[in-house]
Motif scaffolding. Structure first.
Motif, mmCIF file in Angstrom:
data_model
loop_
_atom_site.group_PDB
_atom_site.id
_atom_site.type_symbol
_atom_site.label_atom_id
_atom_site.label_comp_id
_atom_site.label_asym_id
_atom_site.label_seq_id
_atom_site.Cartn_x
_atom_site.Cartn_y
_atom_site.Cartn_z
ATOM 1 N N ALA A 78 43.033 77.584 37.939
ATOM 2 C CA ALA A 78 44.263 77.262 36.961
ATOM 3 C C ALA A 78 44.623 75.751 37.504
ATOM 4 N N TRP A 79 44.913 75.211 36.162
ATOM 5 C CA TRP A 79 45.607 73.646 36.295
ATOM 6 C C TRP A 79 47.007 73.828 36.645
ATOM 7 N N VAL A 80 47.706 73.482 38.027
ATOM 8 C CA VAL A 80 49.131 73.727 38.043
ATOM 9 C C VAL A 80 49.538 72.097 38.901
ATOM 10 N N THR A 81 50.873 72.438 39.022
ATOM 11 C CA THR A 81 51.581 71.196 39.769
ATOM 12 C C THR A 81 50.727 70.977 41.314
ATOM 13 N N ALA A 82 50.736 72.107 41.778
ATOM 14 C CA ALA A 82 49.938 72.127 43.157
ATOM 15 C C ALA A 82 50.404 71.011 44.135
ATOM 16 N N TRP A 83 51.758 71.013 44.298
ATOM 17 C CA TRP A 83 52.178 70.339 45.439
ATOM 18 C C TRP A 83 51.969 71.051 46.803
ATOM 19 N N SER A 84 51.884 70.236 47.915
ATOM 20 C CA SER A 84 51.676 71.063 49.126
ATOM 21 C C SER A 84 53.222 71.550 49.434
ATOM 22 N N PRO A 85 53.188 72.394 50.255
ATOM 23 C CA PRO A 85 54.490 72.892 50.868
ATOM 24 C C PRO A 85 55.041 71.538 51.791
ATOM 25 N N GLU A 86 54.347 70.648 52.476
ATOM 26 C CA GLU A 86 55.174 69.776 52.986
ATOM 27 C C GLU A 86 55.578 68.697 52.012
ATOM 28 N N GLN A 87 54.831 68.607 50.959
ATOM 29 C CA GLN A 87 55.467 67.558 49.775
ATOM 30 C C GLN A 87 56.610 68.169 49.201
ATOM 31 N N ILE A 88 56.730 69.441 48.978
ATOM 32 C CA ILE A 88 57.795 69.885 48.334
ATOM 33 C C ILE A 88 59.049 70.064 49.357
ATOM 34 N N SER A 89 58.850 70.210 50.752
ATOM 35 C CA SER A 89 59.871 70.210 51.539
ATOM 36 C C SER A 89 60.351 68.719 51.869
ATOM 37 N N ARG A 90 59.531 67.714 51.992
ATOM 38 C CA ARG A 90 60.174 66.338 52.147
ATOM 39 C C ARG A 90 60.623 65.836 50.761
ATOM 40 N N ARG A 91 60.048 66.509 49.593
ATOM 41 C CA ARG A 91 60.906 65.796 48.214
ATOM 42 C C ARG A 91 62.260 66.355 47.958
ATOM 43 N N LEU A 92 62.569 67.532 48.741
ATOM 44 C CA LEU A 92 63.811 68.023 48.473
ATOM 45 C C LEU A 92 64.687 67.098 49.002
ATOM 46 N N GLU A 93 64.672 66.581 50.035
ATOM 47 C CA GLU A 93 65.669 65.554 50.530
ATOM 48 C C GLU A 93 65.732 64.449 49.559
ATOM 49 N N VAL A 94 64.804 64.018 48.782
ATOM 50 C CA VAL A 94 64.938 62.790 47.861
ATOM 51 C C VAL A 94 65.652 63.225 46.730
ATOM 52 N N ASP A 95 65.241 64.455 46.198
ATOM 53 C CA ASP A 95 65.842 65.007 44.855
ATOM 54 C C ASP A 95 67.213 65.575 45.118
ATOM 55 N N PHE A 96 67.555 65.975 46.076
ATOM 56 C CA PHE A 96 68.901 66.766 46.563
ATOM 57 C C PHE A 96 69.494 65.883 47.738
ATOM 58 N N PRO A 97 69.855 64.794 47.838
ATOM 59 C CA PRO A 97 70.257 64.090 49.161
ATOM 60 C C PRO A 97 71.524 64.777 49.666
ATOM 61 N N ASP A 98 72.433 65.043 48.766
ATOM 62 C CA ASP A 98 73.821 65.482 49.121
ATOM 63 C C ASP A 98 73.936 67.258 49.206
ATOM 64 N N ASP A 99 72.978 67.848 48.696
ATOM 65 C CA ASP A 99 72.880 69.321 48.684
ATOM 66 C C ASP A 99 72.105 69.995 50.012
ATOM 67 N N GLU A 100 72.834 70.300 51.032
ATOM 68 C CA GLU A 100 72.215 70.910 52.143
ATOM 69 C C GLU A 100 71.338 72.196 52.016
ATOM 70 N N SER A 101 71.964 72.826 50.831
ATOM 71 C CA SER A 101 71.583 74.285 50.503
ATOM 72 C C SER A 101 69.949 73.862 50.120
ATOM 73 N N MET A 102 69.631 72.853 49.543
ATOM 74 C CA MET A 102 68.439 72.868 49.105
ATOM 75 C C MET A 102 67.376 71.976 50.009
ATOM 76 N N ARG A 103 67.106 72.759 51.306
ATOM 77 C CA ARG A 103 66.536 72.346 52.259
ATOM 78 C C ARG A 103 65.487 73.432 52.649
ATOM 79 N N ILE A 104 64.291 73.343 52.996
ATOM 80 C CA ILE A 104 63.478 74.462 53.441
ATOM 81 C C ILE A 104 62.185 73.690 54.053
#
Length: 458
Positions: A189-215
């Motif tokens: 299936a063609w999906v977005t397919a970001w790696s878990p590390e990409q998702i984890s690091r990108r959360l800090e960029v997309d939600f810089p002020d929301d500490e609940s959006m961290r994993i």
């Protein structure tokens, strides 16, 4: 019973379960690279129990490899407590014998006692079961409690593919997931397919002020692989780039790939005379692979660059017998077939041209012990990811691609046609041989070895 033990009524344990310490020992065995069945046998449980432990945790031991600290009573201590209690020893006497505080022993005898029959009866197996049951305090997974975070992770992992205009591109229809790895050589299936590390690091960029959006990326992997974690559907493991349904311990992957490479067959054990190319009879070998699992074996002599090509026709039943795991190797270069074909080719040479063969780490020569026993030719395996250690063979395979291009079916060529290509290479002048051909260089070697020694006069 609630007043006596201080615990609410608990379900009957039934048959004694395997202790957590046994499972911890199981995961320590897994870390050495053995299979779940072998690890289960090593710790004394059934293969089914070992397979269940490995599957339920997705191949991830998480905390199970960490030993318990000394503040917790072990099963051996509970066995000693039960034995002393049966002998009529008091709490303080038991505490002195076990080396624990009397309050610890008193609490253990009261809270973890067996209550069947309406009285307190201390048994080690029941006490261990109760202690392990109440010790489980699983935290709610962050992805299960945070809807916004879960939706973000799901979208980046298994979201749809869009073009630059934002419209959805459906891609191929993927087969239904059956709890195993991604389909081999099939549509995914063609999906977005970001790696878990990409998702984890990108959360800090997309939600810089929301500490609940961290994993962490490891928490995402656990949500995918471990059954009890929750938060993400397990079938989404196929959207990872590897598509593994279970994590494979690194030691196991390495052992499976190169289990046939024994210490005495490492290239470091090869005689020094092989490196200077002064002595003929040392060969380098490999396969060239074609379409539909077709292949041709290649052997190149190091000093003269003389090339031998080994036809590997498919076995009877190829394409008719369904491919099954651990089934017969019918493609033509299975371990048994390859050894037989290589033995036939190498034994056609004179004895002084049969000294050694250096191969890559492919499993097609995993039956090398029988090859050495049948031919007397020692086999050495190159180091991982080191093609320069077989540079002569790699160069020759590149020349052969002029006649056998990649993406073509090599099984269509007969032995006569393959021999003609080998003859063409052997009659082609080489700069490294002073513009002699490999056939001429080999002929010189043979004639020099056949000259009788000259008797000395004195």
């Amino acid at each position: 019973m609630k007043e006596l033990t201080g615990r609410s009524p608990m379900k009957s344990p039934g048959a004694p379960s395997h202790r957590r310490e046994v499972e911890r020992q199981f995961w320590r065995e897994i870390a050495t690279g053995v299979t779940s069945e072998a690890a289960a046998a090593a710790v004394g449980v059934s293969p089914a129990a070992g397979a269940r432990w490995f599957r339920d945790r997705g191949g991830m031991p998480t905390f199970m490899t960490v030993p318990l600290i000394g503040r917790y009573l072990s099963f051996e201590e509970r066995e000693e407590i039960a034995l002393l209690k049966a002998q009529g020893a008091g709490v303080r006497e038991i505490a002195r014998a076990v080396g624990r505080d009397p309050s610890t022993i008193s609490r253990e005898l009261r809270r973890n006692a067996a209550t069947r029959g309406g009285k307190l009866d201390y048994r080690a197996s029941v006490a261990q079961w109760k202690a392990e049951l109440v010790a489980r305090r699983p935290k709610t997974a962050k992805l299960a409690s945070n809807d916004e975070l879960r939706e973000y992770v799901q979208d980046k992992l298994a979201g749809v593919v869009r073009d630059v205009d934002g419209s959805v591109v459906a891609g191929p229809a993927a087969p239904e997931w059956k709890g195993r790895n991604k389909p081999h050589r099939g549509d995914r299936a063609w999906v977005t397919a970001w790696s878990p590390e990409q998702i984890s690091r990108r959360l800090e960029v997309d939600f810089p002020d929301d500490e609940s959006m961290r994993i962490s990326h490891e928490a995402i992997y656990q949500a995918l692989y471990v059954h009890s974690r929750g938060g993400l559907d397990r079938e989404w493991v196929v959207h990872l780039r590897t598509g593994r349904a279970l994590r494979a311990p690194r030691a196991r992957a390495k052992q499976r790939s190169w289990a046939h490479v024994t210490p005495d067959t490492l290239i470091s054990e090869r005689p020094a005379e092989v490196d200077d190319r002064g002595v003929p009879g040392h060969w380098e070998g490999d396969l060239i692979i074609g379409l539909h699992r077709s292949a041709i074996g290649t052997l190149v002599e190091r000093s003269t660059r003389f090339t031998m090509l080994i036809p590997l026709p498919r076995e009877d039943g190829y394409g008719l017998i369904p491919r099954t795991k651990n089934g017969p190797a019918l493609a033509g270069y299975g371990a048994v077939t390859m050894t037989n074909a290589l033995s036939q080719a190498i034994t056609a040479l004179p004895d002084h041209l049969r000294r050694s063969v250096t191969w890559d780490r492919g499993k097609e020569l995993s039956d090398h012990a029988r090859f050495t026993a049948d031919t007397g030719v020692k086999v050495y395996f190159a180091d991982p990811k080191s093609p320069w250690q077989r540079g002569t063979n790699e160069n020759t395979n590149g020349l052969l691609r002029q006649y056998f291009p990649k993406g073509t079916d090599l099984s269509r060529w007969t032995g006569k046609e393959i021999a003609a290509i080998a003859h063409t290479l052997n009659t082609r002048p080489r700069k490294t041989l002073g513009w002699k051909t490999p056939a001429e260089a080999l002929d010189e070697q043979l004639r020099s070895l056949q000259q009788p020694g000259v008797a000395s006069t004195g």
